[in-house]
Every structure is written in structure tokens, then in C-alpha cells.
Scaffold this motif. Structure first.
Motif, short mmCIF file in Angstrom:
data_model
loop_
_atom_site.label_atom_id
_atom_site.label_comp_id
_atom_site.label_asym_id
_atom_site.label_seq_id
_atom_site.Cartn_x
_atom_site.Cartn_y
_atom_site.Cartn_z
N ASP A 89 39.93 31.36 58.80
CA ASP A 89 38.91 30.42 58.34
C ASP A 89 39.44 29.65 57.13
O ASP A 89 39.20 30.04 55.99
N ILE A 90 40.19 28.61 57.42
CA ILE A 90 40.76 27.79 56.34
C ILE A 90 40.41 26.32 56.60
O ILE A 90 40.70 25.79 57.66
N GLU A 150 40.61 32.06 52.66
CA GLU A 150 41.14 31.11 51.66
C GLU A 150 41.38 31.81 50.32
O GLU A 150 42.42 31.62 49.68
N ARG A 151 40.43 32.63 49.93
CA ARG A 151 40.59 33.35 48.65
C ARG A 151 41.79 34.28 48.71
O ARG A 151 42.53 34.42 47.74
N LYS A 152 41.99 34.91 49.86
CA LYS A 152 43.11 35.83 50.00
C LYS A 152 44.44 35.08 49.84
O LYS A 152 45.35 35.54 49.16
N ILE A 153 44.52 33.91 50.45
CA ILE A 153 45.74 33.11 50.33
C ILE A 153 45.99 32.73 48.88
O ILE A 153 47.11 32.84 48.38
N ILE A 154 44.94 32.29 48.20
CA ILE A 154 45.09 31.88 46.80
C ILE A 154 45.53 33.06 45.94
O ILE A 154 46.46 32.95 45.14
N ASN A 155 44.88 34.19 46.13
CA ASN A 155 45.23 35.37 45.32
C ASN A 155 46.68 35.79 45.55
O ASN A 155 47.41 36.09 44.60
N GLU A 156 47.09 35.78 46.81
CA GLU A 156 48.46 36.23 47.11
C GLU A 156 49.50 35.20 46.65
O GLU A 156 50.56 35.58 46.14
N ALA A 157 49.18 33.95 46.80
CA ALA A 157 50.11 32.91 46.32
C ALA A 157 50.21 32.96 44.79
O ALA A 157 51.28 32.73 44.22
N ALA A 158 49.11 33.31 44.14
CA ALA A 158 49.12 33.41 42.68
C ALA A 158 50.03 34.55 42.23
O ALA A 158 50.82 34.40 41.30
N VAL A 159 49.94 35.68 42.92
CA VAL A 159 50.81 36.82 42.57
C VAL A 159 52.28 36.45 42.80
O VAL A 159 53.14 36.73 41.96
N ALA A 160 52.55 35.78 43.90
CA ALA A 160 53.94 35.35 44.16
C ALA A 160 54.41 34.39 43.06
O ALA A 160 55.55 34.48 42.59
N SER A 161 53.53 33.50 42.63
CA SER A 161 53.91 32.53 41.59
C SER A 161 54.17 33.25 40.26
O SER A 161 55.05 32.86 39.50
N LYS A 194 35.15 29.09 39.01
CA LYS A 194 34.38 30.11 39.74
C LYS A 194 33.45 29.46 40.76
O LYS A 194 33.32 29.92 41.89
N ARG A 195 32.83 28.37 40.34
CA ARG A 195 31.92 27.64 41.21
C ARG A 195 32.62 27.23 42.51
O ARG A 195 32.08 27.36 43.60
N TRP A 196 33.83 26.76 42.36
CA TRP A 196 34.62 26.33 43.52
C TRP A 196 35.10 27.53 44.33
O TRP A 196 34.94 27.59 45.55
N TYR A 197 35.66 28.51 43.64
CA TYR A 197 36.26 29.70 44.27
C TYR A 197 35.21 30.46 45.10
O TYR A 197 35.50 30.93 46.19
N ASP A 198 34.00 30.54 44.58
CA ASP A 198 32.93 31.25 45.29
C ASP A 198 32.55 30.56 46.59
O ASP A 198 32.00 31.19 47.49
N GLY A 199 32.85 29.27 46.68
CA GLY A 199 32.52 28.54 47.91
C GLY A 199 33.61 28.61 48.98
O GLY A 199 33.45 28.06 50.06
N LEU A 200 34.68 29.31 48.68
CA LEU A 200 35.78 29.42 49.65
C LEU A 200 35.52 30.56 50.63
O LEU A 200 34.74 31.48 50.35
N SER A 201 36.21 30.54 51.75
CA SER A 201 36.12 31.65 52.70
C SER A 201 36.98 32.82 52.18
O SER A 201 37.85 32.62 51.33
N ASN A 202 36.75 34.00 52.74
CA ASN A 202 37.57 35.16 52.36
C ASN A 202 39.04 34.91 52.64
O ASN A 202 39.90 35.29 51.84
#
Ligand code: TF8
Length: 338
Positions: free
Chosen positions: A28-29, A258-269, A248-256
Motif C-alpha cells: 500500500d504505497i 509507507e511508514r515501514k519504508i521510511i523507517n528502514e530507509a532512515a536507519v540505512a541513511s 507527525k501530522r503527515w506521518y500519521d496519514g501514511l499507510s503501514n
């Protein structure tokens, strides 16, 4: 049969080639444009890590999550961007934790001098329960703290004279981050601390509004401070992190997904950024010398004196309600040291 096989091959081959995007589209992206602001230049360690994050996000989302980096505080200073994130007008940023103290006071604990002996201690604390607990405090304030990047150990520069002992700071107008601990610390050292956003710093030094500043060598290099600063003193007085933030307002509106991708890309970065910054910082001293800076290191004896002189600022932080937090942080550092 031949025809059918050929057809199947013709269909399957490209399908295999685009397998990664196919997998991403099963999730769901939605196609999104994510504005990611930062204060340093595109060619800085901060800029390189933003670029890495942009690429990771694209790869992991099959090109759907498009991050656009905005360098040089073109979306605003750290504080302005934090507010834009809180209001939902901007999606992401990276900046100093020191400028978050108006939002979550506890972050000031990271501004206290001479806490960490090396980067490994810092990594363990920032990625461990202590760093995570502080980041979580941002949630109530409209921000999501994703990961800590390295800004680095901070050093002094100025245009007046070499700083070999604390007394040499006397009367120097020294730009500090907009943060009470920094103001108290440098006034305590005898300088005139001038709080200013980073985006105004170069001009302030160029015009003589301030005489000096303090930042890691990587920043002194990438922001070309050597053009307006003659003296560099290696003092490593504070280890400074950056924090990657999302609205937070934006992040809360994302799908699970999408959030997973962001979190994992952040850790890689984060992992990329720390490695890259550490490599870059090894080259910086030679580079700055070559650019004409006069560089000295503070002796251990002098650093010891500075630790003494900064005690009132530490006590003030503790008396102001920070005592438990400081103890807890020191406990965490001691755990890593053992
Ligand atoms: C500073 C910080 C800067 C950050 C950056 C612009 O001196 O060290 O690196 O604020 O995000 O302000």
C-alpha cells in the motif's frame, strides 16, 4: 508451442526485470512527494546523506516515494523547519537536536560538554533506550524523531587570535546555537555568546557581527568558514547529533507499508551518514590547513580547566530540573564504557 514459449518469455523477462517495483506495488504505497529540508550545502556530509536517503526511498518504494532534498536552509532555518513540520506544511528535515529545546527541553542534556569520549559511546546512547526515549517525547509535539545522524565533535574557530587557553576567548563574540546550555557554557568561558541560526552564520562572520563560532571540522569545511575564519582550535567540547524528523501530522496519514519504508530507509541513511562523516572528518584538518587556517589542539590540562569552568553551567542545568536526566545519561555512557 514455440510461439507460446516465445510469448511467455517475452512477457516473463521484463516482468523479472521489474520484480522489485512489482513487489513494491503489491504494498500500500501511494505516489508522494516528500520535501526534506536541511541547513548545510548539498556537497556536505548532511547533503550526501540526504541524497542517500532519497535513493533508498525510491528503491524501496518502486519509485513512488519521491523525496526532494532542499539544501542551504532554503526551506528555512532548523527552527523554522521544525515549525513547518509541526504544522504539516513540510514533511521531513534533518537538523540539530540543540535547536529542539524549545519543543522538548530534555534535549538540552546532549548539549552539555565533555560527556562522550568517542563516537562509539555516542552511537550506543543515541540508538539505545536513552536516545529513543528522548525522540519519543517529540510525538506529543507534532514531530516524529526517526534516527540520529552524526554532526560530530564541535571545535572553535575565530578571526581574532589562536585560542590556546580559555582566557583567549575573552571578549570574542562567539555565535552559538539558539540554546541556553550553549549560551551559559560560552559565557562561562569568557566569550560573548551570540545565539544565531546557522543560516545567518556565514554572513555574520563575514560582516564582523560575530568573531567566531563552533562546529565540527566537516561543517567548517563544507560551509567554507575558512574563508572568514583564520584560527581553528580543536577542542571537541561537545558531541553533537543531528536528528531526522518527520511531520507527525503527515506521518500519521501514511499507510503501514509507507511508514515501514521510511523507517528502514532512515536507519540505512544513519549507518551511511555516520560512516561517511567519519571518513570525511579525517580529511578535513589537512584540507583546512591547506586553505590557510592556523590550527592548534587544546592540551589535556587546558581541557581539564574548561571542565572546571563549565561546572556552573552543568549545575544550572541540574538545578533546573535536569539532574535525573543527566544522571541517567551518565549511567548509560558508563555502561558502554565498561
Ligand atoms: C549549528 C549546527 C548545524 C545544524 C545544521 C544546519 O551550528 O551544528 O550543523 O543546525 O542542521 O547550527
Amino acid at each position: 508451442v514455440l510461439l507460446a514459449t516465445g510469448l511467455a518469455a517475452a512477457i516473463l523477462a521484463p516482468a523479472a526485470a521489474i520484480l522489485a517495483p512489482v513487489a513494491a506495488s503489491a504494498q500500500d504505497i501511494k505516489p508522494r512527494l516528500i520535501r526534506f529540508g536541511y541547513g548545510l550545502s548539498e556537497s556536505s556530509n548532511q547533503g550526501r546523506a540526504v541524497k542517500f536517503f532519497v535513493e533508498e526511498m525510491s528503491k524501496r518504494s518502486g519509485g513512488k516515494l519521491k523525496v526532494k532534498g532542499f539544501a542551504d536552509a532554503s526551506l528555512g532555518s532548523d527552527i523554522q523547519m521544525q515549525n513547518a513540520l509541526i504544522g504539516g506544511a513540510q514533511e521531513m528535515m534533518v537538523g540539530s537536536t540543540a535547536t529542539l529545546v524549545g519543543i522538548v527541553k530534555d534535549f538540552a542534556v546532549f548539549d552539555l560538554p565533555f560527556l562522550f569520549n568517542n563516537e562509539q559511546e555516542a552511537d550506543a546512547v543515541f540508538d539505545g533506550p536513552f536516545g529513543q526515549k528522548l525522540a519519543a517525547k517529540l510525538n506529543d509535539k507534532g514531530l516524529v524523531g526517526l534516527v540520529y545522524w552524526e554532526n560530530g565533535f564541535r571545535n572553535l574557530t575565530n578571526s581574532k587570535r589562536p585560542v590556546e587557553k580559555v582566557e583567549d576567548l575573552k571578549g570574542i563574540k562567539l555565535r552559538v546555537m539558539q540554546n541556553p546550555v550553549y549560551i551559559d557554557m560560552f559565557n562561562g568561558f569568557g566569550a560573548n555568546a551570540v545565539p544565531l541560526s546557522f543560516s545567518e552564520l556565514f554572513t555574520a562572520m563575514e560582516t564582523g557581527t560575530v568573531d567566531g563560532q563552533e562546529n565540527p571540522v566537516t561543517t567548517i569545511q563544507s560551509s567554507k568558514f575558512y574563508e572568514v575564519q583564520k584560527y581553528l582550535t580543536i577542542s571537541k567540547h561537545v558531541y553533537s547529533p543531528w536528528i531526522v524528523l518527520a511531520s507527525k501530522r503527515w506521518y500519521d496519514g501514511l499507510s503501514n507499508d509507507e511508514r515501514k519504508i521510511i523507517n528502514e530507509a532512515a536507519v540505512a541513511s544513519r549507518d551511511f551518514e555516520r560512516k561517511d562523516s567519519r571518513e570525511a572528518s579525517k580529511q578535513s584538518i589537512a584540507y583546512l590547513k591547506d586553505k590557510g587556517m592556523q590550527i592548534n589542539e587544546l592540551s589535556d590540562a587546558e581541557l581539564g580547566r574548561m571542565r572546571e569552568m563549565v561546572k556552573p553551567a552543568m549545575d544550572k542545568f541540574a538545578a533546573d530540573g535536569g539532574a535525573d536526566l543527566l544522571n541517567e545519561l551518565q549511567g548509560e555512557i558508563n555502561k558502554v564504557r565498561k
